[in-house]
Design a protein around this motif. Structure first.
Motif, PDB file in Angstrom:
ATOM      1  N   TYR A 186       0.729  -1.221  -0.096  1.00  0.00           N
ATOM      2  CA  TYR A 186      -0.057   0.146   0.216  1.00  0.00           C
ATOM      3  C   TYR A 186       0.868   1.371  -0.190  1.00  0.00           C
ATOM      4  O   TYR A 186       0.248   2.481   0.171  1.00  0.00           O
ATOM      5  N   ASP A 187       2.119   1.121  -0.083  1.00  0.00           N
ATOM      6  CA  ASP A 187       2.899   2.246  -0.358  1.00  0.00           C
ATOM      7  C   ASP A 187       3.553   2.564  -1.705  1.00  0.00           C
ATOM      8  O   ASP A 187       2.806   1.706  -2.590  1.00  0.00           O
ATOM      9  N   GLU A 224      10.806   9.587  -9.698  1.00  0.00           N
ATOM     10  CA  GLU A 224      10.886  10.307  -8.464  1.00  0.00           C
ATOM     11  C   GLU A 224      10.662   9.084  -7.390  1.00  0.00           C
ATOM     12  O   GLU A 224      11.187   9.256  -6.232  1.00  0.00           O
ATOM     13  N   THR A 225       9.592   8.260  -7.608  1.00  0.00           N
ATOM     14  CA  THR A 225       9.298   7.444  -6.636  1.00  0.00           C
ATOM     15  C   THR A 225      10.479   6.378  -6.396  1.00  0.00           C
ATOM     16  O   THR A 225      10.949   6.213  -5.296  1.00  0.00           O
ATOM     17  N   ILE A 226      11.143   6.088  -7.399  1.00  0.00           N
ATOM     18  CA  ILE A 226      12.136   5.030  -7.546  1.00  0.00           C
ATOM     19  C   ILE A 226      13.468   5.857  -6.630  1.00  0.00           C
ATOM     20  O   ILE A 226      14.099   4.923  -6.139  1.00  0.00           O
ATOM     21  N   GLU A 227      13.562   6.842  -7.123  1.00  0.00           N
ATOM     22  CA  GLU A 227      15.037   7.676  -6.605  1.00  0.00           C
ATOM     23  C   GLU A 227      14.785   7.761  -5.056  1.00  0.00           C
ATOM     24  O   GLU A 227      15.828   7.839  -4.302  1.00  0.00           O
ATOM     25  N   THR A 252       2.170   5.986   3.167  1.00  0.00           N
ATOM     26  CA  THR A 252       0.977   6.021   2.820  1.00  0.00           C
ATOM     27  C   THR A 252       0.391   4.524   3.437  1.00  0.00           C
ATOM     28  O   THR A 252      -0.740   4.451   3.188  1.00  0.00           O
ATOM     29  N   SER A 253       1.149   3.437   3.701  1.00  0.00           N
ATOM     30  CA  SER A 253       0.596   2.607   4.023  1.00  0.00           C
ATOM     31  C   SER A 253       0.573   2.462   5.681  1.00  0.00           C
ATOM     32  O   SER A 253       1.143   3.322   6.361  1.00  0.00           O
ATOM     33  N   LEU A 254      -0.522   1.627   6.282  1.00  0.00           N
ATOM     34  CA  LEU A 254      -0.712   1.607   7.773  1.00  0.00           C
ATOM     35  C   LEU A 254       0.660   1.277   8.428  1.00  0.00           C
ATOM     36  O   LEU A 254       0.871   1.965   9.347  1.00  0.00           O
TER      37      LEU A 254
END
Length: 533
Positions: A186-187, A224-227, A252-254
């Motif tokens: 969930y991230d 951007e997410t990968i970096e 973003t995950s619990l």
């Protein structure tokens, strides 16, 4: 009986006097030889001493007391210094007393006056009046001085071990942030991975150029997410969270948010503790000794201690069977007199065990000195008289009267104030102690425990997402939990390969300067014709 009748009542006055005004004490008109010992603030030489003789040479609390007794009881006295400058101790090898006690036994003097302690051994051979002062033995030590300014002093509120634990704690948080952020379905990273196109077979042939292009496009879109998904960035996020400066990549995950909340909670506790203790540390001008009681003094070896050799305090340590005094007796480093003990305390790491009435005077005089702990071996100061003296009781009554009317308290206060005004603040009021690991161990353990819970939640998140992936009504989607897991694993594996792979730069034809000149020479030189490269 001899007496007087008043209103038909036979009244008997003291001394069988006809009226109270006619009563005379046994002290009235008597002259006494009194031996004294120079012991500030009880007896001291008067300064300047030019032209002074007899009793006028001396001053101090004891002189004020004797003068007041002489005034009230109408006797006179002459003072002389005790020959060996001792109060009186028993020499077992010679089977004889010394000091004031010896002079009383030999009837060289009538009274012994000064900081003269009442003891059972002395009471066997001389008489004592009631004590004119109650006191005990206490510990006199030098105050520890504040350390000199240094670049690392701001770190002093925490011990070195605690700083090491905090650094290890931040590294552990970084690893947890990285793992949870990388693996949580969930991230942002796994959410991006689920859109990664892959071939149906586990191996991809060289002809699948369209698939390669699609994967490279996926990589560009989620650059951007990968970096942000690397250990170095996670370490930066860990430090930022600890310093309460926010988190560059909010989970973003619990599971990720639980870890982040635990880390922020721990940082609040640690920083609040540090801030409070830094203020206390910088406020304290003189850090006090770690020794706060006689038990702590006896259980250490760094600071030496002792008393006046042959004194009543020394005899107490030699004779007692009580702990810890019996153990301390073997380690006593004694001094010949009070002055030597004070000087040794001022110049060395030394604890002087001596009468509180005397050390309180020197504590007021020298601001570097302090008393530690309470008093022990309680006794009193009294006048000594020869055995079976007929004046013991009358001196006791006169002393009792001075105690009750406040003269003795006022006189002692006067001489202590003459010493100085360093104050009587106890050592415990400004003490400071570094924060150790055990003081904050709860915050560390709680954070690690919550991180372990977040790992369990991470596993639960995968179970939920895999069950959601299964759709038996759609042939294009996984038909079983196992198949969904295999697809997710392949996407994750290929995504990691793409992340590790370096992007191939666009092809560029490199032209040397010589080739460039030759091409210019071959060119027809017509304006507007491009130079071939």
């Amino acid at each position: 009986d001899t007496g007087t009748v008043h209103d038909n009542v036979n009244v008997q006055f003291m001394g069988k006097a006809a009226n109270p005004k006619a009563f005379k004490t046994g002290l009235e008109g008597k002259h006494f030889k009194i031996c004294i010992k120079i012991e500030t603030p009880f007896v001291n030489w008067k300064q300047p001493a030019d032209g002074l003789k007899g009793n006028a040479r001396f001053e101090g609390f004891m002189i004020d007391l004797l003068n007041e007794l002489s005034k009230n009881s109408k006797f006179t006295f002459t003072m002389q210094i005790v020959g060996d400058n001792k109060y009186g101790g028993y020499n077992a090898s010679e089977m004889a007393w010394n000091g004031m006690v010896e002079e009383l036994i030999a009837e060289k003097v009538d009274i012994a006056a000064g900081a003269f302690s009442v003891s059972a051994a002395r009471a066997d051979v001389i008489d004592f009046t009631i004590p004119f002062m109650d006191q005990g033995v206490t510990i006199l030590m030098s105050k520890s001085t504040a350390p000199p300014p240094s670049l690392t002093r701001c770190f002093a509120p925490f011990s070195e071990n605690l700083w090491i634990v905090i650094a290890a704690f931040l590294c552990a948080l970084a690893v947890i942030f990285f793992i949870v952020g990388l693996l949580s379905p969930y991230d942002s990273f796994i959410r991006a991975v689920q859109y990664l196109p892959i071939s149906e077979s586990s191996k991809m042939t060289n002809e699948d150029k369209a698939l390669k292009e699609a994967q490279n496009k996926w990589k560009d879109e989620h650059e951007e997410t990968i970096e942000t998904m690397n250990l170095a960035n996670s370490l930066w996020n860990s430090v930022s969270t600890f310093l309460q400066q926010g988190h560059d990549r909010i989970p973003t995950s619990l599971s990720g948010r639980i870890v982040l909340s635990a880390a922020r909670f721990a940082s609040v506790i640690i920083i609040a503790t540090y801030t409070a203790n830094l203020a206390a540390f910088l406020t304290v001008e003189n850090l006090n000794s770690d020794i706060k009681s006689i038990q702590q003094l006896a259980s250490q070896t760094k600071i030496k201690y002792g008393t006046v050799y042959g004194s009543s305090v020394y005899n107490f340590f030699m004779a007692t069977k009580l702990s810890p005094y019996d153990r301390m007796a073997k380690n006593l480093i004694n001094v010949p007199n009070t002055e030597a003990g004070i000087n040794k305390t001022l110049s060395e790491h030394y604890a002087f065990l001596w009468d509180s009435a005397i050390v309180n005077y020197y504590k007021s005089k020298y601001c570097k000195l302090q008393t530690i702990g309470g008093e022990f071996q309680k006794d009193g100061y009294a006048l000594g008289l020869k055995k079976a003296s007929p004046f013991t009781q009358e001196f006791s009554l006169a002393i009792l009267n001075l105690r009750q009317n406040g003269f003795i308290e006022h006189a002692l206060k006067k001489w202590n104030e003459k010493a100085g005004h360093c104050g009587t603040t106890s050592s415990s009021s400004t003490s400071y102690k570094q924060i150790e690991v055990n003081h904050l161990i709860g915050a560390f353990v709680l954070t690690i425990a919550i991180a372990a819970v977040s790992c369990l939640i991470l596993c639960l998140e995968w179970i939920i997402i895999l069950f959601k992936d299964v759709d038996r009504t759609d042939p294009a989607k996984p038909q079983s939990f196992k198949q969904a897991l295999k697809i997710r694993y392949r996407q994750f594996k290929i995504a990691n390969q793409l992340v590790k792979s370096k992007a191939i730069p666009p092809a560029v034809y490199k032209l040397s300067s010589n080739d460039f000149r030759r091409r210019i020479q071959r060119h027809d030189g017509k304006e507007g014709n491009p130079i071939p490269c």
